[in-house]
Write an enzyme that holds these catalytic residues in place. Structure first.
Site, short mmCIF file in Angstrom:
data_model
loop_
_atom_site.label_atom_id
_atom_site.label_comp_id
_atom_site.label_asym_id
_atom_site.label_seq_id
_atom_site.Cartn_x
_atom_site.Cartn_y
_atom_site.Cartn_z
N HIS A 22 0.82 -1.85 -0.22
CA HIS A 22 0.14 0.07 0.31
C HIS A 22 1.29 0.96 0.37
O HIS A 22 0.90 2.16 -0.37
CB HIS A 22 -0.71 -0.13 0.97
N ASP A 124 -5.49 5.74 2.66
CA ASP A 124 -6.25 4.04 1.84
C ASP A 124 -7.48 4.57 2.11
O ASP A 124 -8.08 4.77 3.07
CB ASP A 124 -5.68 3.05 2.56
#
Length: 173
Positions: A22, A124
């Site tokens: 990520h 995120d």
């Protein structure tokens, strides 16, 4: 690390998930944005391990990394002296429990260091608590999905997939 930028320009706080891949793609996007907007200060928040890896591995072959991007470490949620049992999700669960408070503390530290209030929050996409944080900061929130569209579809249509597939061996019902 270059000195932080201070002044009156925008301040974007970026909250990265520290597991898997990520942080890397999110940092790559932030670096591109930072190069295009040098008056904007970017605070990139993740765990110490994640930041060390992402900032060490950032692509800078054709240019130096932008000076207006600064890493800020947040707590990984693992209590001092705690030994992980080896259960796959354990570190993620501990982090997610600590994440809202840890990110709030990290943002406060980033604001103090830069001399700028956060004016935009990029996170995120699955950080559900980020909407509340953005509201508290009176800043827009941009959810960033680092994975491909198939993974997003699987999350969006989980219930439909379960209905269509029925009882699949190994599937939790």
């Amino acid at each position: 690390m270059p000195p932080p930028t201070t002044g009156a320009g925008p301040h974007v706080a970026v909250l990265a998930f520290p597991f898997g891949t990520h942080a890397g793609p999110l940092l790559a996007v932030v670096d591109r944005l930072a190069a295009l907007s040098p008056a904007t200060h970017f605070s990139f928040l993740s765990t110490p391990q994640s930041n060390a890896s992402a900032f060490k591995n950032r692509p800078s072959a054709d240019a130096s990394p932008p000076a207006n991007v600064r890493a800020h470490d947040v707590w990984d949620g693992i209590p001092e002296g705690y030994e992980l049992t080896g259960r796959h999700q354990e570190a993620i669960e501990l982090f997610m429990s600590a994440a809202p408070a840890g990110f709030r503390q990290g943002i406060a530290a980033a604001e103090a260091e830069s001399g700028r209030k956060v004016s935009c929050l990029v996170t995120d996409a699955f950080y559900w608590f980020a909407a509340e944080m953005a509201e508290e900061l009176r800043a827009p929130w941009v959810g960033f999905w680092t994975a491909g569209p198939n993974a997003l579809s699987a999350h969006l249509y989980t219930d439909r997939l379960r209905e269509a597939l029925g009882n699949v061996p190994g599937k939790r019902n």
